[in-house]
Design an enzyme around this catalytic site. Structure first.
Site, PDB file in Angstrom:
ATOM      1  N   HIS A 226       4.466  -7.408   6.185  1.00  0.00           N
ATOM      2  CA  HIS A 226       3.187  -7.149   5.323  1.00  0.00           C
ATOM      3  C   HIS A 226       3.834  -6.120   4.289  1.00  0.00           C
ATOM      4  O   HIS A 226       4.215  -4.959   4.944  1.00  0.00           O
ATOM      5  CB  HIS A 226       1.990  -6.815   5.765  1.00  0.00           C
ATOM      6  CG  HIS A 226       0.876  -6.635   4.967  1.00  0.00           C
ATOM      7  ND1 HIS A 226       0.121  -7.613   4.618  1.00  0.00           N
ATOM      8  CD2 HIS A 226       0.475  -5.223   4.244  1.00  0.00           C
ATOM      9  CE1 HIS A 226      -0.866  -6.902   3.715  1.00  0.00           C
ATOM     10  NE2 HIS A 226      -0.473  -5.824   3.593  1.00  0.00           N
ATOM     11  N   CYS A 227       3.895  -6.250   3.311  1.00  0.00           N
ATOM     12  CA  CYS A 227       4.610  -5.451   2.108  1.00  0.00           C
ATOM     13  C   CYS A 227       3.343  -4.989   1.355  1.00  0.00           C
ATOM     14  O   CYS A 227       2.570  -5.495   0.441  1.00  0.00           O
ATOM     15  CB  CYS A 227       5.390  -6.140   1.181  1.00  0.00           C
ATOM     16  SG  CYS A 227       6.048  -5.256   0.074  1.00  0.00           S
ATOM     17  N   PRO A 228       3.014  -3.784   1.376  1.00  0.00           N
ATOM     18  CA  PRO A 228       1.967  -2.923   0.468  1.00  0.00           C
ATOM     19  C   PRO A 228       2.175  -2.970  -0.868  1.00  0.00           C
ATOM     20  O   PRO A 228       1.500  -2.955  -1.664  1.00  0.00           O
ATOM     21  CB  PRO A 228       1.907  -1.489   1.230  1.00  0.00           C
ATOM     22  CG  PRO A 228       3.164  -1.390   1.988  1.00  0.00           C
ATOM     23  CD  PRO A 228       3.614  -2.844   2.382  1.00  0.00           C
TER      24      PRO A 228
ATOM     25  N   GLY B  42       1.218  -5.898  -2.293  1.00  0.00           N
ATOM     26  CA  GLY B  42      -0.218  -6.206  -2.023  1.00  0.00           C
ATOM     27  C   GLY B  42      -0.401  -7.440  -1.078  1.00  0.00           C
ATOM     28  O   GLY B  42      -1.536  -8.023  -1.347  1.00  0.00           O
TER      29      GLY B  42
END
Length: 383
Positions: A168-170, A173
């Site tokens: 999961h890449c913030p 997003g």
């Protein structure tokens, strides 16, 4: 007269999807709920490129070559396109099991494992699956009530099982999975080239200006260039390092999740069953293979019936709207009761709709089973 009308409200499937995602444009855009860092990514890219195009590009196009701003614009547009494609797309979310499907899976598990004595821990819910002569374990997801496919994992941030889950890449997003990994890789690759490009020509710009007015005077006159150099310098190491790491993973046909867990390395010494043993074939499969369609059907239609009462006024004659008064021989009005079908009133617990207290305030209302009576004057007239 009251009429019940059934209205069908169109509801899209994305409105009822579980998980922690946000949708825009009627379900066409799918992102995680935590989008603050994504907005920071957009601000850094747009701000740095805007300063570069506003100040350095015009000077460099005249002094060196007009191709410099053109190539920078191509890199910028490609990086933005791949960023938005990564952020706004379905990463490969697997739908959760329906209640009937979940009950069937539970029955199948109980039939396989048998009844567990009270106080003992039940065995792990795992299925063995063979891929290229290699045993792969399919784990059961207690949230989605399914056995996850190979290489899938449950994202704790988005609360969804994602096929070929990478991480999961913030910064984008969104989750990075099977359906958007190639766009994520192309984004960080193009962003690395854009960062190096802007950083290099910022140094060239400062050098050319320093030859004319000196180094200190150049820094004083171009504070925007100094800001660009600082942003590019601190961004360069992380973005280029991340690109190199994912290039290594693509060459091995491996995911970040598998690399962190040590699925194909470490103590087990298990070979990667998904690797073709050739870097070119692995890169072609990951970056150029067919893109599977989304299985969510986010914009599918669910119909729900909502009953709404509407008052409709029917245009009728005066005999149906109000009681009629007939003049007897003695000059007095006779009482009469009129129904819609023209029949006499019958025994019923519900009052006649056409006659209400408001419509005949001075007339005598009929009780249940009572027939209309004639007045005395009318009776004497008959005799």
């Amino acid at each position: 007269m009251s009429v019940m009308v059934a209205r069908k409200k169109v509801v899209r499937k994305w409105e009822k999807l579980p998980g922690r995602n946000t949708f825009c444009c009627d379900g066409r855009i799918m992102m995680a709920r935590q989008k603050g860092i994504f907005y920071l990514t957009l601000f850094l890219i747009l701000g740095t490129c805007a300063l570069f195009f506003a100040f350095e590009c015009r000077y460099l196009a005249v002094q060196l070559s007009p191709a410099i701003p053109v190539f920078a614009a191509v890199l910028f547009l490609f990086a933005m396109a791949t960023l938005l494609r990564t952020s706004f797309s379905d990463p490969g979310v697997i739908p959760r099991a329906l209640p009937d499907e979940a009950a069937f899976i539970e029955m199948e598990i109980e039939a396989t494992n048998g009844t567990v004595p009270q106080g003992q821990r039940p065995p792990p819910r795992i299925k063995n699956f063979q891929i290229n002569n290699q045993i792969v374990k399919l784990k059961y997801c207690y949230t989605c009530k399914i056995f996850r496919p190979p290489r899938a994992s449950h994202c704790s941030i988005c609360d969804n099982c994602v096929e070929r889950f990478d991480h999961h890449c913030p910064w984008v997003g969104n989750c990075v999975g099977k359906r958007n990994y190639r766009y994520f890789y192309l984004f960080i690759l193009s962003l690395s080239l854009l960062t190096i490009y802007i950083f290099t020509f910022d140094i060239v710009y400062v050098a050319l200006k320093s030859l004319k007015i000196g180094f200190l005077n150049t820094l004083k006159e171009t504070p925007g260039t100094v800001l660009e150099v600082l942003i590019c310098f601190f961004t360069l190491w992380s973005v280029v390092g991340l690109t190199g790491f994912h290039t290594f993973l693509v060459a091995l046909n491996q995911t970040t999740n598998e690399d962190i867990k040590g699925s194909w390395t470490g103590k087990n010494r298990v070979q990667n069953p998904y690797s073709h043993g050739n870097m070119v074939k692995n890169c072609c499969e990951v970056l150029c293979g067919p893109l599977p369609p989304s299985v969510l059907d986010r914009r599918g239609i669910l119909q729900q019936e909502e009953n709404a009462a509407q008052e409709e006024t029917c245009t009728r004659g005066p005999s149906a709207q109000e009681p009629t008064a007939a003049q007897g021989p003695g000059g007095q009005a006779e009482e009469s009761s009129t129904q819609q079908d023209g029949s006499l009133p019958h025994q019923s617990a519900v009052p006649v709709p056409s006659l209400s207290n408001a419509e005949m305030p001075e007339e005598k209302q009929l009780t249940t089973g009572e027939l209309p009576a004639l007045s005395q004057d009318a009776g004497q007239a008959e005799h």
